[in-house]
Each structure stands twice: as structure tokens, then as C-alpha cells.
Design an enzyme around this catalytic site. Structure first.
Site, PDB file in Angstrom:
ATOM      1  CG  HIS A 109      -1.852   1.172   1.279  1.00  0.00           C
ATOM      2  ND1 HIS A 109      -2.957   1.286   0.460  1.00  0.00           N
ATOM      3  CD2 HIS A 109      -1.817   2.305   2.037  1.00  0.00           C
ATOM      4  CE1 HIS A 109      -3.575   2.443   0.726  1.00  0.00           C
ATOM      5  NE2 HIS A 109      -2.906   3.072   1.669  1.00  0.00           N
ATOM      6  CD  GLU A 142     -13.496 -11.477   6.337  1.00  0.00           C
ATOM      7  OE1 GLU A 142     -13.507 -12.295   7.271  1.00  0.00           O
ATOM      8  OE2 GLU A 142     -14.486 -11.212   5.640  1.00  0.00           O
TER       9      GLU A 142
HETATM   10  C1  GRF Z   1       0.899   0.836  -6.613  1.00  0.00           C
HETATM   11  O1  GRF Z   1       1.161   2.156  -6.176  1.00  0.00           O
HETATM   12  C2  GRF Z   1       0.463   0.033  -5.433  1.00  0.00           C
HETATM   13  O2  GRF Z   1       1.032   0.448  -4.215  1.00  0.00           O
HETATM   14  C3  GRF Z   1      -1.005   0.297  -5.379  1.00  0.00           C
HETATM   15  O3  GRF Z   1      -1.415   0.367  -6.722  1.00  0.00           O
HETATM   16  C4  GRF Z   1      -0.328   0.789  -7.514  1.00  0.00           C
HETATM   17  C5  GRF Z   1      -0.260  -0.249  -8.594  1.00  0.00           C
HETATM   18  O4  GRF Z   1       0.829  -0.157  -9.344  1.00  0.00           O
HETATM   19  N1  GRF Z   1      -1.679  -0.768  -4.684  1.00  0.00           N
HETATM   20  P1  GRF Z   1       1.276  -1.374 -10.317  1.00  0.00           P
HETATM   21  O5  GRF Z   1       0.045  -2.016 -10.899  1.00  0.00           O
HETATM   22  O6  GRF Z   1       2.055  -2.318  -9.478  1.00  0.00           O
HETATM   23  O7  GRF Z   1       2.083  -0.669 -11.364  1.00  0.00           O
END
Ligand code: GRF
Length: 201
Positions: A109, A142
Site C-alpha cells: 500500500h 477482510e
Molecule cells: C501501486 O502504487 C500500489 O502500491 C497500489 O497500486 C499501484 C499499482 O501499481 N496498490 P502497479 O500495478 O504495481 O504498477
């Protein structure tokens, strides 16, 4: 350790995992399959270039959330997946899916949880005026970005930052942190005490 990676978009986090595996930096983890809920995304091309099996499991048109999760589980099953990594996967998973992989689903995240869960964490940090943000790898429960935290990396927010500059700086840390945690999980032992979790070497 056979890893299933769930994606939804550009796959930059997936690419970091693929590159780490190719460079021998993913420990005992091996990416066994890449599953996307969106057809035709760049993440699927990245997987195909690395000669990894792929599957598309659309969430749209599924009769229920459980049917979607059963289809995800069916796409993972032939590959003997032991760890599921959400790499830019944009769907919420319920206990129906998570129960099949207890303490074995991790997510990246782009904020220092519990701050700024949900979408556009980078924009939330910028708008709030924090001076330090970052990224978090956590076990998925969840809730939305609420599972036990495994690792975090801090990123400064600069006065001149706009959304793109901050998102790029955070992403650079994501691409370093996620492979490092997957490698540790493949070689170590996960220890949990309630909300607290860490990986013993
Ligand atoms: C990334 O910033 C990730 O942290 C978030 O969504 C974005 C997706 O990037 N969950 P990718 O698909 O890995 O390029």
C-alpha cells in the site's frame, strides 16, 4: 515457495518481483502464476515476457463476490500457490478467499498505514500536509488495508511535490520493499501476536 501474484493494472510491482526473481533476490520464492481481474493490462504483458503462466478472472459479470473469489482460487489452484501477493490488485477479498490462505496473502500500500488507507493514498498524504509518508507491506485481512503490518519504508514529502513527484518517490520504495519482504517470507517464519506480526529469519 510458489507465489501467485494478483494484479489489476500496469504491474510495476509485479515487474519488481519478476526482476528480483531473475536476479536471485527473491529468496526461495518463485512466481508460479499471475492472475489479473482486468483483461489486456500491461501487467499481463510483463508476465508473458517473463514466460510466467497468466490468467484473467474478470470481476465484472460474476454472479456474486464469492463466485469471483472461487474463480480466482480455481486459477491459482493448478500452480500449488503457497503465498498470494497483491501487486496493484484493486479488489477487496473476503474471508471466503482469505480463509484458503491464512496469513498467506500480502499487499503493498502506498502509505504508512494506518494513515491514508484506500484509494489515492499518495494524494491523501499530499493533501494532509504530512512531511513523511511511505509504503507498507501488510497481511491482508477482510478490511481495507487494515491487516497486520510486516514492513514499512519512509519517504519524505517535499514542499515542491505535486502528486506525480510524490507518487514516483513512493513507488521507488514500493519496488524495493515488496520483493525484499517476499524474499524474507520465503526464507523465514512469520510470527504473529495479535495485531503485531514480523518475520523471523
Ligand atoms: C501501486 O502504487 C500500489 O502500491 C497500489 O497500486 C499501484 C499499482 O501499481 N496498490 P502497479 O500495478 O504495481 O504498477
Amino acid at each position: 515457495m510458489r507465489v501467485g501474484v494478483l494484479v489489476s493494472g500496469s504491474g510495476r510491482n509485479l515487474q519488481a518481483l519478476l526482476d528480483a526473481e531473475a536476479a536471485g533476490r527473491l529468496g526461495r520464492a518463485r512466481i508460479a502464476v499471475v492472475v489479473s481481474n482486468q483483461p489486456g493490462v500491461l501487467a499481463l504483458e510483463r508476465a508473458a515476457r517473463a514466460e510466467k503462466p497468466t490468467a484473467v478472472v474478470p470481476h465484472r459479470g460474476q454472479p456474486s463476490r464469492q463466485a469471483f473469489e472461487d474463480a480466482l482460487l480455481a486459477a491459482l489452484a493448478p500452480h500449488g500457490v503457497e503465498l498470494v501477493v497483491l501487486a496493484g490488485f484493486m479488489r477487496i477479498l473476503t474471508g471466503h478467499f482469505l480463509g484458503r490462505f491464512p496469513d498467506r496473502v500480502v499487499n503493498i500500500h502506498p502509505a504508512l498505514l494506518p494513515s491514508f488507507p484506500g484509494v489515492d493514498a499518495q494524494g491523501q498524504a499530499l493533501a494532509h500536509g504530512v512531511k513523511i509518508t511511505g509504503c507498507t507491506v501488510h497481511l491482508v485481512d477482510e478490511g481495507t488495508d487494515t491487516g497486520p503490518i510486516l514492513a514499512q519504508a519512509a519517504v519524505p514529502v517535499l514542499p515542491e511535490d505535486d502528486h506525480g513527484a510524490l507518487a514516483r518517490r513512493i513507488l521507488a520504495e514500493e519496488l524495493r520493499l515488496l520483493p525484499a519482504v517476499v524474499a524474507e517470507l520465503s526464507q523465514g517464519r512469520l510470527v504473529r501476536e495479535g495485531r503485531r506480526a514480523w518475520i523471523r529469519p
